[in-house]
Design an enzyme around this catalytic site. Structure first.
Site, PDB file in Angstrom:
ATOM      1  N   TYR A  69     105.338 -53.901  51.749  1.00  0.00           N
ATOM      2  CA  TYR A  69     106.769 -53.664  51.971  1.00  0.00           C
ATOM      3  C   TYR A  69     107.628 -54.455  50.996  1.00  0.00           C
ATOM      4  O   TYR A  69     108.635 -55.054  51.392  1.00  0.00           O
ATOM      5  CB  TYR A  69     107.162 -54.084  53.401  1.00  0.00           C
ATOM      6  CG  TYR A  69     106.434 -53.345  54.495  1.00  0.00           C
ATOM      7  CD1 TYR A  69     106.470 -51.963  54.554  1.00  0.00           C
ATOM      8  CD2 TYR A  69     105.724 -54.033  55.469  1.00  0.00           C
ATOM      9  CE1 TYR A  69     105.809 -51.277  55.566  1.00  0.00           C
ATOM     10  CE2 TYR A  69     105.063 -53.356  56.488  1.00  0.00           C
ATOM     11  CZ  TYR A  69     105.120 -51.982  56.531  1.00  0.00           C
ATOM     12  OH  TYR A  69     104.480 -51.320  57.529  1.00  0.00           O
ATOM     13  N   TYR A  83     108.221 -46.378  65.292  1.00  0.00           N
ATOM     14  CA  TYR A  83     107.302 -46.791  64.234  1.00  0.00           C
ATOM     15  C   TYR A  83     105.888 -46.725  64.795  1.00  0.00           C
ATOM     16  O   TYR A  83     105.599 -47.335  65.825  1.00  0.00           O
ATOM     17  CB  TYR A  83     107.597 -48.219  63.745  1.00  0.00           C
ATOM     18  CG  TYR A  83     106.566 -48.673  62.739  1.00  0.00           C
ATOM     19  CD1 TYR A  83     106.681 -48.302  61.398  1.00  0.00           C
ATOM     20  CD2 TYR A  83     105.451 -49.410  63.128  1.00  0.00           C
ATOM     21  CE1 TYR A  83     105.715 -48.668  60.478  1.00  0.00           C
ATOM     22  CE2 TYR A  83     104.484 -49.777  62.203  1.00  0.00           C
ATOM     23  CZ  TYR A  83     104.623 -49.410  60.885  1.00  0.00           C
ATOM     24  OH  TYR A  83     103.661 -49.767  59.975  1.00  0.00           O
ATOM     25  N   ASP A 117     101.800 -45.896  72.475  1.00  0.00           N
ATOM     26  CA  ASP A 117     101.385 -46.728  71.352  1.00  0.00           C
ATOM     27  C   ASP A 117     101.778 -48.162  71.721  1.00  0.00           C
ATOM     28  O   ASP A 117     102.921 -48.566  71.528  1.00  0.00           O
ATOM     29  CB  ASP A 117     102.077 -46.261  70.069  1.00  0.00           C
ATOM     30  CG  ASP A 117     101.776 -47.169  68.883  1.00  0.00           C
ATOM     31  OD1 ASP A 117     101.128 -48.222  69.079  1.00  0.00           O
ATOM     32  OD2 ASP A 117     102.204 -46.829  67.766  1.00  0.00           O
ATOM     33  N   LYS A 142      96.844 -54.820  66.886  1.00  0.00           N
ATOM     34  CA  LYS A 142      97.451 -56.138  66.664  1.00  0.00           C
ATOM     35  C   LYS A 142      96.800 -57.264  67.482  1.00  0.00           C
ATOM     36  O   LYS A 142      95.854 -57.862  67.001  1.00  0.00           O
ATOM     37  CB  LYS A 142      98.962 -56.057  66.886  1.00  0.00           C
ATOM     38  CG  LYS A 142      99.632 -55.233  65.777  1.00  0.00           C
ATOM     39  CD  LYS A 142     101.129 -55.458  65.677  1.00  0.00           C
ATOM     40  CE  LYS A 142     101.675 -54.905  64.376  1.00  0.00           C
ATOM     41  NZ  LYS A 142     102.295 -53.582  64.461  1.00  0.00           N
TER      42      LYS A 142
HETATM   43  C1  LIG Z   1     101.921 -52.330  63.668  1.00  0.00           C
HETATM   44  C2  LIG Z   1     102.004 -51.065  64.424  1.00  0.00           C
HETATM   45  C3  LIG Z   1     101.162 -49.971  64.133  1.00  0.00           C
HETATM   46  C4  LIG Z   1     100.228 -49.975  62.956  1.00  0.00           C
HETATM   47  O1  LIG Z   1      99.193 -50.881  63.075  1.00  0.00           O
HETATM   48  P1  LIG Z   1      98.404 -51.350  61.737  1.00  0.00           P
HETATM   49  O2  LIG Z   1      97.283 -52.168  62.269  1.00  0.00           O
HETATM   50  O3  LIG Z   1      99.384 -52.104  60.922  1.00  0.00           O
HETATM   51  O4  LIG Z   1      97.943 -50.114  61.071  1.00  0.00           O
HETATM   52  C5  LIG Z   1     101.239 -48.856  64.941  1.00  0.00           C
HETATM   53  N1  LIG Z   1     102.090 -48.795  65.971  1.00  0.00           N
HETATM   54  C6  LIG Z   1     102.908 -49.826  66.294  1.00  0.00           C
HETATM   55  C7  LIG Z   1     103.810 -49.692  67.473  1.00  0.00           C
HETATM   56  C8  LIG Z   1     102.908 -50.980  65.513  1.00  0.00           C
HETATM   57  O5  LIG Z   1     103.755 -51.973  65.814  1.00  0.00           O
END
Ligand SMILES: *Cc1c(COP(=O)(O)O)cnc(C)c1O
Length: 402
Positions: A6, A154, A241, A268
């Site tokens: 980024y 996102y 998500d 994460k």
């Molecule tokens: C960080 C994030 C992702 C992507 O995860 P990566 O391990 O960086 O590919 C997907 N969805 C949400 C809500 C996120 O915060």
């Protein structure tokens, strides 16, 4: 040369050099700094945690990785067992991958094939019963080609994840969208979308309660409850998500504890921030739509490093710590401290102050107000990374009051 994320490489400020990290502290070339970002919201137990270190070291003495194609192992079995017990409802079927973005891809692909497989099943049943093809339900299942998603969403940086995302700051270079409807987090907009297009959606994907990278936007659980009802009524799979929100960040263990999705994505903090790994967890009805004698009904996906043994061992240790050390209470306390520190903070440059669980955010009217903040924070012993008009903290849960 390292190509940083980024970043406009030409104008990027030089990154801080980390030599050591311990608990909530980063030992850098600019001094010892409290990490207010938890390495992109992942290191919930802090750095260099003895229990997590030991789990990895022990596994390393056995093997670091074997593929899951044709092979399996205890770390992935135990983690799966634990997640099945620990996650709500019948979210029991775990598909692993190496990052959150890939796990989102897996969820979307799973949801699309769920609808294709169900169409196929119906056709097979119809063909058996009589020659009446073209039944309304049958046609409808195979015509579901649209995803319902949220504005400011996102979901990651791979192409399909970007498409369901709605974040100009990240994706402006790839503006074209197809097959995705984005709505605001308002119940009237949700009802309108379902009334107009409900039967063309194969899934709805949301970051529940807290939209992270899209600007730390928070919304009410009633939106998710209504989404659950409408998804059920229209035969649409609901995907949470929780790559960012999972493991207590919103003040709830998972938003899925409040409203049960059909597919849950975790990443994460899954490994306590130690190794990139993620999981897409499906409910029984989703799994069953793939379970068949027909090889075409199988789920054809398999990241090379899925179920990595080091990642699974450290994830299991992380979940166990979370459970045994009553992290929900720690998060509650962080929320109280942040509320009392921030609420009532007012300045003409500030647009809004928001606190939810382990996330605190100040939104300013004009992003120029945050110019130089990063440097200022370093001089006060804090590492942070404001973006756009958002200044936020998502600290490791092991932080103390001081
Ligand atoms: C960080 C994030 C992702 C992507 O995860 P990566 O391990 O960086 O590919 C997907 N969805 C949400 C809500 C996120 O915060």
């Amino acid at each position: 040369m390292i190509w940083y994320p980024y970043a406009q490489m030409k104008t990027m400020a030089p990154p801080l050099q980390v030599e050591r990290a311990e608990g909530v502290l980063l030992h850098t070339d600019r001094g010892v700094l409290i990490d207010a970002v938890s390495s992109w919201w992942s290191t919930i137990h802090g750095y260099n945690h003895p229990v997590l270190n030991a789990a990895i070291a022990d596994q390393l003495g056995k093997f670091a990785h074997v593929m899951l194609g044709g092979l399996t192992h205890e770390p992935v079995q135990k983690l799966t067992q634990k997640l099945s017990e620990w996650l709500p409802g019948d979210l029991d079927y775990c598909f692993y991958s190496d990052s959150g973005s890939v796990a989102v891809e897996v969820a979307l692909k799973m949801a699309l094939q769920y609808s294709v497989n169900r169409g196929r099943e119906r056709r097979a049943v119809l063909a058996l019963n009589d020659a009446h093809h073209g039944n309304g339900m049958d046609v409808r299942e195979s015509e579901r080609r649209t995803v319902l998603a949220l504005q400011n969403a996102y979901h990651g940086d791979t192409f399909k994840a970007m498409e369901v995302g709605d974040d100009e700051d990240y994706h402006f270079a790839f503006a074209q969208k197809s097959g995705v409807v984005h709505i605001p987090t308002r119940i009237d907009a949700l009802e309108k979308a379902f009334a107009e297009k409900g039967d063309s959606f194969y899934c709805m994907i949301v970051e529940p309660l807290l939209q992270g990278a899209g600007g730390m936007k928070m919304y009410d659980v009633s939106f998710l409850q209504r989404a659950r009802e409408l998804c059920d009524r229209h035969g649409v799979l609901l995907i949470f998500d929780e790559v960012a929100t999972g493991f207590g960040r919103t003040g709830h263990r998972f938003a899925a504890d409040l409203v049960l999705p059909d597919i849950l994505v975790l990443g994460k903090a899954l490994t306590g921030g130690y190794i990139g790994h993620a999981v897409t967890v499906a409910r029984r009805k989703v799994f069953e739509a793939f379970y068949s004698d027909d090889p075409r009904m199988a789920f054809m996906h398999g990241p090379t490093f899925m179920g990595n043994a080091l990642a699974c061992r450290v994830a299991l240790a992380s979940v166990t710590l979370f459970e045994e050390q009553n992290y929900m209470q720690k998060i509650q306390h962080i929320q109280e401290v942040q509320r009392s520190a921030l609420c009532g903070l007012c300045d003409e440059r500030i647009k809004d102050v928001r606190v939810m669980g382990g996330c605190a955010c100040i939104e300013v009217h004009d992003e120029r107000s945050l110019c130089g903040f990063r440097e200022y924070a370093v001089s006060r012993g804090v590492f942070c990374r404001p973006f756009g008009r958002i200044l936020y903290a998502m600290v490791p849960y092991v932080i103390d009051d001081e």
